[in-house]
Scaffold this motif. Structure first.
Motif, PDB file in Angstrom:
ATOM      1  N   SER A   5       0.848  -1.188   0.000  1.00  9.67           N
ATOM      2  CA  SER A   5       0.000   0.000   0.000  1.00  9.67           C
ATOM      3  C   SER A   5       0.887   1.242   0.000  1.00  9.67           C
ATOM      4  CB  SER A   5      -0.901  -0.014   1.238  1.00  9.67           C
ATOM      5  OG  SER A   5      -1.770   1.084   1.234  1.00  9.67           O
ATOM      6  N   GLN A   6       0.327   2.352  -0.388  1.00  8.46           N
ATOM      7  CA  GLN A   6       1.090   3.598  -0.449  1.00  8.46           C
ATOM      8  C   GLN A   6       0.969   4.430   0.819  1.00  8.46           C
ATOM      9  OE1 GLN A   6       3.217   4.091  -2.935  1.00  8.46           O
ATOM     10  NE2 GLN A   6       2.510   2.088  -3.613  1.00  8.46           N
ATOM     11  N   ALA A  83     -11.706  -7.833  12.686  1.00 10.16           N
ATOM     12  CA  ALA A  83     -10.901  -6.907  11.882  1.00 10.16           C
ATOM     13  C   ALA A  83     -10.583  -7.554  10.536  1.00 10.16           C
ATOM     14  CB  ALA A  83      -9.617  -6.551  12.616  1.00 10.16           C
ATOM     15  N   GLU A  84     -10.842  -6.846   9.453  1.00  9.69           N
ATOM     16  CA  GLU A  84     -10.628  -7.375   8.111  1.00  9.69           C
ATOM     17  C   GLU A  84      -9.301  -6.942   7.502  1.00  9.69           C
ATOM     18  OE1 GLU A  84     -13.986  -6.381   5.699  1.00  9.69           O
ATOM     19  OE2 GLU A  84     -15.380  -7.461   6.997  1.00  9.69           O
ATOM     20  N   ARG A  85      -8.709  -5.867   8.032  1.00 10.38           N
ATOM     21  CA  ARG A  85      -7.493  -5.311   7.427  1.00 10.38           C
ATOM     22  C   ARG A  85      -6.574  -4.783   8.519  1.00 10.38           C
ATOM     23  NH1 ARG A  85      -5.548  -2.385   2.694  1.00 10.38           N
ATOM     24  NH2 ARG A  85      -4.472  -0.501   3.374  1.00 10.38           N
ATOM     25  N   ILE A  86      -5.282  -4.901   8.266  1.00  8.37           N
ATOM     26  CA  ILE A  86      -4.283  -4.289   9.134  1.00  8.37           C
ATOM     27  C   ILE A  86      -3.153  -3.783   8.237  1.00  8.37           C
ATOM     28  CG2 ILE A  86      -3.039  -6.445   9.572  1.00  8.37           C
ATOM     29  CD1 ILE A  86      -2.646  -5.354  12.488  1.00  8.37           C
ATOM     30  N   ALA A 127      -1.705  -5.128   4.657  1.00  8.47           N
ATOM     31  CA  ALA A 127      -1.075  -4.158   3.763  1.00  8.47           C
ATOM     32  C   ALA A 127       0.257  -3.722   4.361  1.00  8.47           C
ATOM     33  CB  ALA A 127      -1.980  -2.955   3.569  1.00  8.47           C
ATOM     34  N   ILE A 128       1.252  -3.561   3.508  1.00  4.46           N
ATOM     35  CA  ILE A 128       2.565  -3.088   3.942  1.00  4.46           C
ATOM     36  C   ILE A 128       2.825  -1.730   3.306  1.00  4.46           C
ATOM     37  CG2 ILE A 128       5.060  -3.490   3.872  1.00  4.46           C
ATOM     38  CD1 ILE A 128       4.487  -6.481   3.883  1.00  4.46           C
ATOM     39  N   VAL A 129       3.128  -0.759   4.157  1.00  5.35           N
ATOM     40  CA  VAL A 129       3.542   0.568   3.703  1.00  5.35           C
ATOM     41  C   VAL A 129       5.026   0.667   4.015  1.00  5.35           C
ATOM     42  CG1 VAL A 129       3.304   3.050   4.023  1.00  5.35           C
ATOM     43  CG2 VAL A 129       1.281   1.593   4.111  1.00  5.35           C
ATOM     44  N   GLY A 130       5.843   0.707   2.976  1.00  5.02           N
ATOM     45  CA  GLY A 130       7.281   0.778   3.198  1.00  5.02           C
ATOM     46  C   GLY A 130       8.041   0.218   2.015  1.00  5.02           C
ATOM     47  N   ASP A 131       9.306   0.008   2.251  1.00  9.46           N
ATOM     48  CA  ASP A 131      10.215  -0.417   1.198  1.00  9.46           C
ATOM     49  C   ASP A 131      10.281  -1.943   1.119  1.00  9.46           C
ATOM     50  OD1 ASP A 131      12.125  -0.454  -0.783  1.00  9.46           O
ATOM     51  OD2 ASP A 131      13.796  -0.039   0.577  1.00  9.46           O
ATOM     52  N   VAL A 132       9.378  -2.537   0.346  1.00  6.78           N
ATOM     53  CA  VAL A 132       9.397  -3.966   0.045  1.00  6.78           C
ATOM     54  C   VAL A 132       9.089  -4.124  -1.439  1.00  6.78           C
ATOM     55  CG1 VAL A 132       8.767  -4.809   2.342  1.00  6.78           C
ATOM     56  CG2 VAL A 132       6.987  -4.271   0.718  1.00  6.78           C
ATOM     57  N   THR A 133       9.619  -5.173  -2.032  1.00  2.00           N
ATOM     58  CA  THR A 133       9.384  -5.373  -3.463  1.00  2.00           C
ATOM     59  C   THR A 133       8.147  -6.239  -3.687  1.00  2.00           C
ATOM     60  OG1 THR A 133      10.753  -7.368  -3.590  1.00  2.00           O
ATOM     61  CG2 THR A 133      11.865  -5.235  -3.937  1.00  2.00           C
TER      62      THR A 133
END
Length: 146
Positions: A5-6, A83-86, A127-133
């Motif tokens: 995610s952004q 909870a559906e999202r983190i 969702a991951i916000v950060g530097d991952v490919t």
């Protein structure tokens, strides 16, 4: 499923992966910023605060990968089962280790329970916000599905 995610919002469940020696700012929320500053001052590697149905988690990234996977399990234990999202805010292999621990601990074999619908975890998006490919995220999703 793990996705990239952004951005994140403090109106949802969030995991902040923090290096206690580096300054980290949360905009427009003094309460959360104060909690982060207190966490950075202490010795704890994992902490959380519940704000209604929302939970904010804090994880010290200065750990090996296996304790970070266990921290992912701890997140699942404290997270509301509806909870559906983190969203995980962090970078690299360390955020992927937390995502892996969270996703694996989200698995349930409750097919034969009478009250399976009540027990079932609703979490379906990490969702991951950060530097991952995207390649590493796809690889992690394939490993978890196997």
């Amino acid at each position: 499923m793990i996705t990239i995610s952004q951005n994140y919002t403090l109106q949802e469940n969030v995991v902040f992966m923090l290096d206690k020696s580096i300054d980290f700012k949360v905009e427009n929320n003094v309460l959360v910023q104060d909690i982060i500053e207190e966490f950075k001052q202490g010795d704890s590697k994992f902490d959380f605060i519940k704000l209604g149905k929302q939970t904010i988690f804090l994880i010290d990234i200065n750990q090996e990968l296996e304790p970070l996977r266990v921290a992912g399990f701890s997140v699942r234990q404290q997270l509301d089962k509806k909870a559906e999202r983190i969203t995980l805010v962090g970078n690299g292999e360390k955020v992927l280790a937390v995502a892996e621990g969270l996703e694996l601990s989200n698995y349930q074999f409750i097919k034969y329970f009478k009250d399976a619908d009540e027990k079932e975890f609703a979490l379906n998006n990490i969702a991951i916000v950060g530097d991952v490919t995207a390649e590493r995220v796809a690889e992690m999703n394939n490993i978890i599905k196997a």
